[in-house]
Write a protein that holds these residues in place. Sequence first.
Motif, PDB file in Angstrom:
ATOM      1  N   ILE A   5       0.869  -1.178   0.000  1.00 12.10           N
ATOM      2  CA  ILE A   5       0.000   0.000   0.000  1.00 12.10           C
ATOM      3  C   ILE A   5       0.903   1.224   0.000  1.00 12.10           C
ATOM      4  O   ILE A   5       1.654   1.450   0.954  1.00 12.10           O
ATOM      5  CB  ILE A   5      -0.941   0.008   1.224  1.00 12.10           C
ATOM      6  CG1 ILE A   5      -1.802  -1.259   1.238  1.00 12.10           C
ATOM      7  CG2 ILE A   5      -1.813   1.259   1.192  1.00 12.10           C
ATOM      8  CD1 ILE A   5      -2.660  -1.413   2.466  1.00 12.10           C
ATOM      9  N   HIS A   6       0.857   1.980  -1.080  1.00 14.59           N
ATOM     10  CA  HIS A   6       1.660   3.197  -1.218  1.00 14.59           C
ATOM     11  C   HIS A   6       0.812   4.367  -0.702  1.00 14.59           C
ATOM     12  O   HIS A   6      -0.219   4.686  -1.295  1.00 14.59           O
ATOM     13  CB  HIS A   6       2.033   3.434  -2.676  1.00 14.59           C
ATOM     14  CG  HIS A   6       2.714   2.261  -3.315  1.00 14.59           C
ATOM     15  ND1 HIS A   6       4.059   2.032  -3.159  1.00 14.59           N
ATOM     16  CD2 HIS A   6       2.229   1.250  -4.082  1.00 14.59           C
ATOM     17  CE1 HIS A   6       4.382   0.930  -3.833  1.00 14.59           C
ATOM     18  NE2 HIS A   6       3.294   0.436  -4.392  1.00 14.59           N
ATOM     19  N   VAL A   7       1.236   4.973   0.398  1.00 13.38           N
ATOM     20  CA  VAL A   7       0.463   6.043   1.030  1.00 13.38           C
ATOM     21  C   VAL A   7       1.183   7.372   0.849  1.00 13.38           C
ATOM     22  O   VAL A   7       2.378   7.485   1.146  1.00 13.38           O
ATOM     23  CB  VAL A   7       0.239   5.747   2.533  1.00 13.38           C
ATOM     24  CG1 VAL A   7      -0.528   6.872   3.195  1.00 13.38           C
ATOM     25  CG2 VAL A   7      -0.481   4.419   2.715  1.00 13.38           C
ATOM     26  N   PHE A   8       0.434   8.385   0.380  1.00 14.58           N
ATOM     27  CA  PHE A   8       0.944   9.746   0.226  1.00 14.58           C
ATOM     28  C   PHE A   8       0.046  10.661   1.041  1.00 14.58           C
ATOM     29  O   PHE A   8      -1.054  11.007   0.620  1.00 14.58           O
ATOM     30  CB  PHE A   8       0.944  10.166  -1.251  1.00 14.58           C
ATOM     31  CG  PHE A   8       1.998   9.490  -2.071  1.00 14.58           C
ATOM     32  CD1 PHE A   8       3.191  10.136  -2.331  1.00 14.58           C
ATOM     33  CD2 PHE A   8       1.804   8.211  -2.568  1.00 14.58           C
ATOM     34  CE1 PHE A   8       4.181   9.513  -3.087  1.00 14.58           C
ATOM     35  CE2 PHE A   8       2.780   7.579  -3.315  1.00 14.58           C
ATOM     36  CZ  PHE A   8       3.973   8.229  -3.574  1.00 14.58           C
ATOM     37  N   ARG A   9       0.523  11.042   2.235  1.00 12.40           N
ATOM     38  CA  ARG A   9      -0.274  11.898   3.120  1.00 12.40           C
ATOM     39  C   ARG A   9      -0.185  13.376   2.735  1.00 12.40           C
ATOM     40  O   ARG A   9      -1.131  14.119   2.943  1.00 12.40           O
ATOM     41  CB  ARG A   9       0.161  11.713   4.564  1.00 12.40           C
ATOM     42  CG  ARG A   9      -0.160  10.314   5.061  1.00 12.40           C
ATOM     43  CD  ARG A   9      -0.500  10.286   6.526  1.00 12.40           C
ATOM     44  NE  ARG A   9      -0.892   8.953   6.920  1.00 12.40           N
ATOM     45  CZ  ARG A   9      -2.150   8.528   6.920  1.00 12.40           C
ATOM     46  NH1 ARG A   9      -3.114   9.315   6.567  1.00 12.40           N
ATOM     47  NH2 ARG A   9      -2.425   7.294   7.292  1.00 12.40           N
ATOM     48  N   SER A  10       0.930  13.802   2.180  1.00 13.61           N
ATOM     49  CA  SER A  10       1.112  15.200   1.756  1.00 13.61           C
ATOM     50  C   SER A  10       1.856  15.231   0.416  1.00 13.61           C
ATOM     51  O   SER A  10       2.998  15.673   0.341  1.00 13.61           O
ATOM     52  CB  SER A  10       1.914  15.979   2.793  1.00 13.61           C
ATOM     53  OG  SER A  10       1.278  15.967   4.031  1.00 13.61           O
ATOM     54  N   PRO A  11       1.203  14.758  -0.649  1.00 13.84           N
ATOM     55  CA  PRO A  11       1.913  14.708  -1.929  1.00 13.84           C
ATOM     56  C   PRO A  11       2.222  16.103  -2.466  1.00 13.84           C
ATOM     57  O   PRO A  11       1.452  17.033  -2.280  1.00 13.84           O
ATOM     58  CB  PRO A  11       0.935  13.978  -2.847  1.00 13.84           C
ATOM     59  CG  PRO A  11      -0.401  14.265  -2.266  1.00 13.84           C
ATOM     60  CD  PRO A  11      -0.185  14.329  -0.783  1.00 13.84           C
ATOM     61  N   GLU A  12       3.375  16.211  -3.101  1.00 15.50           N
ATOM     62  CA  GLU A  12       3.726  17.469  -3.760  1.00 15.50           C
ATOM     63  C   GLU A  12       3.018  17.562  -5.102  1.00 15.50           C
ATOM     64  O   GLU A  12       2.799  18.643  -5.616  1.00 15.50           O
ATOM     65  CB  GLU A  12       5.241  17.547  -3.947  1.00 15.50           C
ATOM     66  CG  GLU A  12       5.961  17.655  -2.628  1.00 15.50           C
ATOM     67  CD  GLU A  12       7.431  17.286  -2.725  1.00 15.50           C
ATOM     68  OE1 GLU A  12       7.953  17.079  -3.848  1.00 15.50           O
ATOM     69  OE2 GLU A  12       8.059  17.192  -1.656  1.00 15.50           O
ATOM     70  N   ARG A  13       2.701  16.406  -5.654  1.00 16.63           N
ATOM     71  CA  ARG A  13       1.938  16.363  -6.900  1.00 16.63           C
ATOM     72  C   ARG A  13       1.134  15.079  -6.969  1.00 16.63           C
ATOM     73  O   ARG A  13       1.573  14.035  -6.507  1.00 16.63           O
ATOM     74  CB  ARG A  13       2.821  16.528  -8.134  1.00 16.63           C
ATOM     75  CG  ARG A  13       4.104  15.806  -8.132  1.00 16.63           C
ATOM     76  CD  ARG A  13       5.061  16.157  -9.258  1.00 16.63           C
ATOM     77  NE  ARG A  13       4.619  15.743 -10.567  1.00 16.63           N
ATOM     78  CZ  ARG A  13       4.856  16.415 -11.680  1.00 16.63           C
ATOM     79  NH1 ARG A  13       5.527  17.537 -11.652  1.00 16.63           N
ATOM     80  NH2 ARG A  13       4.436  15.977 -12.836  1.00 16.63           N
ATOM     81  N   PHE A  14      -0.045  15.181  -7.538  1.00 15.91           N
ATOM     82  CA  PHE A  14      -0.892  14.047  -7.865  1.00 15.91           C
ATOM     83  C   PHE A  14      -1.617  14.438  -9.135  1.00 15.91           C
ATOM     84  O   PHE A  14      -2.366  15.408  -9.145  1.00 15.91           O
ATOM     85  CB  PHE A  14      -1.884  13.742  -6.741  1.00 15.91           C
ATOM     86  CG  PHE A  14      -2.810  12.586  -7.070  1.00 15.91           C
ATOM     87  CD1 PHE A  14      -2.300  11.327  -7.365  1.00 15.91           C
ATOM     88  CD2 PHE A  14      -4.175  12.766  -7.067  1.00 15.91           C
ATOM     89  CE1 PHE A  14      -3.150  10.265  -7.663  1.00 15.91           C
ATOM     90  CE2 PHE A  14      -5.029  11.709  -7.353  1.00 15.91           C
ATOM     91  CZ  PHE A  14      -4.516  10.462  -7.652  1.00 15.91           C
ATOM     92  N   LEU A  15      -1.298  13.745 -10.222  1.00 19.85           N
ATOM     93  CA  LEU A  15      -1.885  14.157 -11.490  1.00 19.85           C
ATOM     94  C   LEU A  15      -2.097  12.991 -12.428  1.00 19.85           C
ATOM     95  O   LEU A  15      -1.532  11.915 -12.247  1.00 19.85           O
ATOM     96  CB  LEU A  15      -1.015  15.217 -12.166  1.00 19.85           C
ATOM     97  CG  LEU A  15       0.403  14.833 -12.537  1.00 19.85           C
ATOM     98  CD1 LEU A  15       0.524  14.691 -14.035  1.00 19.85           C
ATOM     99  CD2 LEU A  15       1.341  15.915 -12.074  1.00 19.85           C
ATOM    100  N   ALA A  16      -2.932  13.248 -13.418  1.00 20.74           N
ATOM    101  CA  ALA A  16      -3.153  12.311 -14.513  1.00 20.74           C
ATOM    102  C   ALA A  16      -2.287  12.766 -15.668  1.00 20.74           C
ATOM    103  O   ALA A  16      -2.069  13.958 -15.869  1.00 20.74           O
ATOM    104  CB  ALA A  16      -4.624  12.324 -14.917  1.00 20.74           C
ATOM    105  N   GLY A  17      -1.785  11.810 -16.418  1.00 21.82           N
ATOM    106  CA  GLY A  17      -0.967  12.140 -17.575  1.00 21.82           C
ATOM    107  C   GLY A  17      -1.002  11.025 -18.591  1.00 21.82           C
ATOM    108  O   GLY A  17      -1.520   9.932 -18.331  1.00 21.82           O
TER     109      GLY A  17
END
Length: 185
Positions: A5-17
């Motif tokens: 389980i890859h958890v990102f609590r404060s991502p700098e980026r989250f995007l579709a590409g």
Amino acid sequence: MSRQIHVFRSPERFLAGTIGAPGEREFYLQAAEGRRVVSVACEKQQVAVLADKLGALISEVAKRFGEQAGAAPFVPADERLLTPVDAEFKVGTMGLAWDGDRSQVIVELLALSEDEVSEDVVLEDSEEGPDALRVFLSLAEAQSFAQHAEAIVAAGRPPCPLCGNPLDPQGHICPRLNGYHRELG
């Protein structure tokens, strides 16, 4: 092999590409925090549905709890996937949740699995189940993601005005014309 389980609590980026030319594009969702980058492969329709459902969730949160998204430039100016893009898995099931205590939207993307995935697996840290990518976003970040994802989906091939299927640069055989190809001009 145990579940990841890859958890990102404060991502700098989250995007579709995407990678590739229209008509041959491969779609990805990518989260990054510091030097850690996780990409997952998905279908164009999954990106469209995720953007739509995020928009609906944001509206519902505003209506029920009075929380407003505000503005946040969350998607980077270059709006491109960080390379190299190496997908951890292909997305099968997607889940959304609102954490009212932290005022965050939770996006969970589960790996495509041959086994049926029950609701109990979504947002759970159990050892059983498909791999997952879990991202925590503010309302503004979720809204920014949804707007960018809609733009990525819309940037593909234009639809045929008759049948709605994608038009290739050289045209297509339209089912509404029973295969007859009318000369343009």
